[in-house]
Write a protein that holds these residues in place. Structure first.
Motif, short mmCIF file in Angstrom:
data_model
loop_
_atom_site.label_atom_id
_atom_site.label_comp_id
_atom_site.label_asym_id
_atom_site.label_seq_id
_atom_site.Cartn_x
_atom_site.Cartn_y
_atom_site.Cartn_z
N ASN A 1 85.74 65.57 -15.71
CA ASN A 1 86.69 66.03 -16.12
C ASN A 1 87.90 65.76 -15.47
OD1 ASN A 1 88.83 67.85 -17.10
ND2 ASN A 1 87.61 69.40 -17.22
N LEU A 2 88.92 65.17 -16.16
CA LEU A 2 90.21 64.67 -15.65
C LEU A 2 91.31 65.64 -16.17
CD1 LEU A 2 90.11 60.75 -15.61
CD2 LEU A 2 89.92 62.39 -13.61
N GLY A 3 91.70 66.60 -15.54
CA GLY A 3 92.84 67.50 -15.92
C GLY A 3 92.80 68.32 -17.16
N ASN A 4 91.48 68.47 -17.47
CA ASN A 4 91.23 69.05 -18.81
C ASN A 4 92.03 68.26 -19.96
OD1 ASN A 4 89.47 71.64 -18.06
ND2 ASN A 4 91.36 72.54 -17.33
N ARG A 5 92.30 67.06 -19.84
CA ARG A 5 92.88 66.13 -20.79
C ARG A 5 91.99 65.07 -21.12
NH1 ARG A 5 98.89 66.61 -19.56
NH2 ARG A 5 98.93 68.33 -18.34
N ILE A 6 91.25 64.54 -20.37
CA ILE A 6 90.27 63.36 -20.65
C ILE A 6 88.86 63.56 -19.70
CG2 ILE A 6 90.09 60.91 -20.62
CD1 ILE A 6 93.23 60.77 -20.75
N ALA B 1 103.37 58.51 -12.09
CA ALA B 1 102.62 58.17 -10.99
C ALA B 1 101.61 59.11 -10.55
CB ALA B 1 103.09 57.23 -9.99
N GLN B 2 101.72 60.32 -11.18
CA GLN B 2 100.85 61.42 -10.74
C GLN B 2 99.47 61.10 -11.43
OE1 GLN B 2 102.38 64.09 -8.80
NE2 GLN B 2 100.22 65.11 -8.85
N ARG B 3 98.67 61.27 -10.24
CA ARG B 3 97.26 61.21 -10.94
C ARG B 3 96.62 62.42 -11.47
NH1 ARG B 3 93.77 57.86 -6.28
NH2 ARG B 3 94.76 56.13 -6.52
N LEU B 4 95.72 62.35 -12.44
CA LEU B 4 95.07 63.46 -13.20
C LEU B 4 93.96 63.93 -12.15
CD1 LEU B 4 94.59 62.43 -16.88
CD2 LEU B 4 96.22 64.10 -15.96
N SER B 5 93.87 65.27 -11.96
CA SER B 5 92.99 65.75 -11.03
C SER B 5 91.51 65.90 -11.52
CB SER B 5 93.13 67.03 -10.69
OG SER B 5 94.62 67.36 -10.02
N LEU B 6 90.60 65.46 -10.63
CA LEU B 6 89.26 65.61 -11.08
C LEU B 6 88.81 66.75 -11.03
CD1 LEU B 6 86.24 64.41 -11.81
CD2 LEU B 6 86.03 63.85 -9.28
N LEU B 7 88.27 67.66 -11.89
CA LEU B 7 87.76 69.30 -11.86
C LEU B 7 86.63 69.43 -12.07
CD1 LEU B 7 90.62 70.41 -14.69
CD2 LEU B 7 90.76 70.30 -11.90
N GLY B 8 85.87 69.95 -10.95
CA GLY B 8 84.79 70.39 -10.90
C GLY B 8 84.17 71.62 -11.57
N LYS B 9 83.16 72.22 -11.38
CA LYS B 9 82.82 73.58 -11.78
C LYS B 9 83.78 74.57 -11.69
CE LYS B 9 77.81 72.51 -11.65
NZ LYS B 9 76.74 72.54 -11.16
N GLY B 10 84.13 75.35 -12.59
CA GLY B 10 84.78 76.47 -12.35
C GLY B 10 86.49 75.91 -12.45
N GLY B 11 86.57 74.67 -12.55
CA GLY B 11 88.12 74.22 -12.73
C GLY B 11 88.67 73.85 -11.47
N HIS B 12 87.75 73.72 -10.31
CA HIS B 12 88.17 73.42 -8.97
C HIS B 12 88.50 72.31 -8.88
CE1 HIS B 12 87.54 77.66 -8.23
NE2 HIS B 12 86.21 77.55 -7.83
N VAL B 13 89.57 71.99 -8.35
CA VAL B 13 90.22 70.40 -8.03
C VAL B 13 89.28 69.84 -6.80
CG1 VAL B 13 92.07 68.91 -7.34
CG2 VAL B 13 92.44 70.72 -8.60
N GLU B 14 88.68 68.58 -7.14
CA GLU B 14 87.97 67.85 -6.14
C GLU B 14 88.52 66.76 -5.73
OE1 GLU B 14 83.97 67.42 -8.33
OE2 GLU B 14 83.49 69.62 -7.94
N GLY B 15 89.81 66.54 -6.22
CA GLY B 15 90.21 65.09 -5.82
C GLY B 15 91.12 64.43 -6.86
N THR B 16 91.56 63.31 -6.71
CA THR B 16 92.39 62.77 -7.80
C THR B 16 91.87 61.27 -8.11
OG1 THR B 16 93.98 61.69 -6.04
CG2 THR B 16 94.53 63.74 -7.34
#
Length: 137
Positions: free
Chosen positions: A5-10, A109-124
């Protein structure tokens, strides 16, 4: 198959890599499969990098999906996009093991965040794995 999941967008729902080793001047052919969880109204660029030590980029291809023919702002809910890239290894790339990373960023140039379980950001970025740059031939 996967679902990243990238930012709940893609979401990245799969990928294929034709090889795991290439010499300078040779190419890795990477195909990404994206899914739109909802209609998208923003254009994002994809980055694909082969990273060596100290974040040195030895192969790269950035741009809108499908070489610009499928801007993300045209994607609709549930749509799956097949998105191929050719990553040509730089002529001066040293032999070694590198990271293969991908992700998306907006016009700012802002990267979408990689979201893990529970919506926690795991990086970009998404680390797809390791590839090897072989000695020059």
């Amino acid at each position: 198959p996967t679902y990243l999941n990238l930012g709940n967008r893609i979401a990245l729902v799969g990928y294929e890599l034709d090889r795991t080793a290439a010499a300078p001047g040779e190419s890795f052919h990477l195909t990404l499969w994206w899914r739109a969880p909802r209609d998208i109204d923003t254009n994002y660029s994809v980055f694909t990098h082969v990273l060596g030590t100290r974040e040195s980029i030895w192969a790269q291809m950035d741009g809108w999906p499908l070489g610009g023919d499928s801007p993300t702002a045209t994607w609709r809910e549930g749509q799956i996009i097949r998105d191929p890239y050719e990553l040509v290894v730089a002529a001066d790339a040293p032999p070694g093991v590198c990271d293969l990373e991908i992700g998306m960023y907006g016009a700012d140039a802002q990267r979408l965040s990689l979201l893990g379980k529970g919506g926690h950001v795991e990086g970009t970025r998404i680390l797809l794995g390791k590839v090897r740059i072989a000695p020059a031939r």
